[in-house]
Design a protein around this motif. Structure first.
Motif, short mmCIF file in Angstrom:
data_model
loop_
_atom_site.label_atom_id
_atom_site.label_comp_id
_atom_site.label_asym_id
_atom_site.label_seq_id
_atom_site.Cartn_x
_atom_site.Cartn_y
_atom_site.Cartn_z
N GLY A 24 0.78 -1.23 0.00
CA GLY A 24 0.00 0.00 0.00
C GLY A 24 0.81 1.28 0.00
O GLY A 24 0.26 2.36 0.20
N LEU A 25 2.11 1.18 -0.23
CA LEU A 25 2.99 2.36 -0.26
C LEU A 25 3.37 2.71 -1.69
O LEU A 25 3.39 1.84 -2.57
N GLU A 41 1.74 6.73 2.26
CA GLU A 41 0.60 5.84 2.51
C GLU A 41 -0.56 6.73 2.94
O GLU A 41 -0.82 6.89 4.13
N ARG A 45 -7.27 7.31 -0.06
CA ARG A 45 -6.61 6.87 -1.29
C ARG A 45 -7.55 7.05 -2.48
O ARG A 45 -8.75 6.79 -2.39
N GLN A 187 -8.11 4.22 4.04
CA GLN A 187 -6.93 3.36 3.97
C GLN A 187 -7.32 1.90 4.19
O GLN A 187 -6.83 1.01 3.48
N ASN A 191 -6.85 -1.06 1.43
CA ASN A 191 -6.05 -2.25 1.71
C ASN A 191 -6.83 -3.54 1.43
O ASN A 191 -6.25 -4.53 0.97
#
Length: 226
Positions: A24-25, A41, A45, A187, A191
């Motif tokens: 996720g980076l 991160e 997003r 986030q 994910n």
């Protein structure tokens, strides 16, 4: 926004970069002149749901008429050079030498792809990003002709749908991307989507690199749940 500074004590390798995407980076630089990178991160997003791609009527006509010749992964250097050019509303670029090195190596390894718009033998727009299982991580785009990058984005979405992808990561949501249906997710939500996407087996070239506009529109229309 969560960010992690990287002091570049050890050289980042393409393999490290792929592992970061899977966690996720993604990397950025402060500027083109800054030799270092830092990891991001975001708490929110940007994603563009593949089944909710919004296409303005004028763009549809441009795609159908094949105003641009679309090529796939033929000129990485030209695309990243275009993405590094100052544009209206974007006077500075974050694409530094380290970004160029890493994504060039990923391109040679088959993980980084470009979608390119050409006119009369000239590259006039495009985008690049990283493909990892069922996730595509969009990095940057540019345009030197009206609608060139928009057409590339539409071709990319159709290609991802045809290839069995489930996630198009835009990193952030800009006013430009929101017009096509991009949205922010948490986030945790991101994910979950990423974990599911990484389980998939996909084919970036399930759609021919020479696909015409009518085929692209047919794929987009058949997958749109709006």
């Amino acid at each position: 926004m969560a960010g992690y500074k990287d002091d570049i004590v050890m050289e980042i390798t393409p393999q490290v970069l792929l592992k970061a995407y899977a966690c996720g980076l993604f990397p950025m630089a402060e500027s083109a002149d800054d030799p270092g990178l830092f990891w991001l991160e975001p708490e929110r997003r940007g994603v563009l749901p593949l089944d909710r791609f919004h296409m303005p009527r004028r763009l549809r006509r441009t795609i159908r008429n094949d105003v641009f010749e679309i090529r796939v992964s033929t000129d990485f250097q030209g695309v990243i050079d275009g993405c590094a050019e100052p544009m209206p509303g974007r006077q500075k670029t974050w694409i530094n030498r380290e970004i160029r090195r890493l994504y060039s190596e990923l391109f040679d390894m088959g993980y980084c792809h470009t979608v390119e718009a050409w006119q009369e033998g000239e590259l006039v727009g495009g985008l690049y990003g990283v493909s990892l299982n069922g996730a595509f991580f969009g990095e940057s785009m540019f345009t030197f002709r009206t609608d060139a990058s928009k057409v590339c984005l539409a071709h990319l979405v159709a290609r991802l749908i045809a290839g069995g992808y489930s996630l198009l990561d835009t990193q952030f949501v800009t006013d430009h991307l929101s017009k096509f249906g991009a949205q922010e997710v948490s986030q945790a939500d991101y994910n979950e989507r990423l974990a599911e996407a990484l389980k998939l087996e996909t084919d970036f070239y399930a759609l021919s690199p020479h696909a015409r506009g009518e085929e692209v529109l047919s794929i987009l229309d058949s997958s749109n749940t709006r």
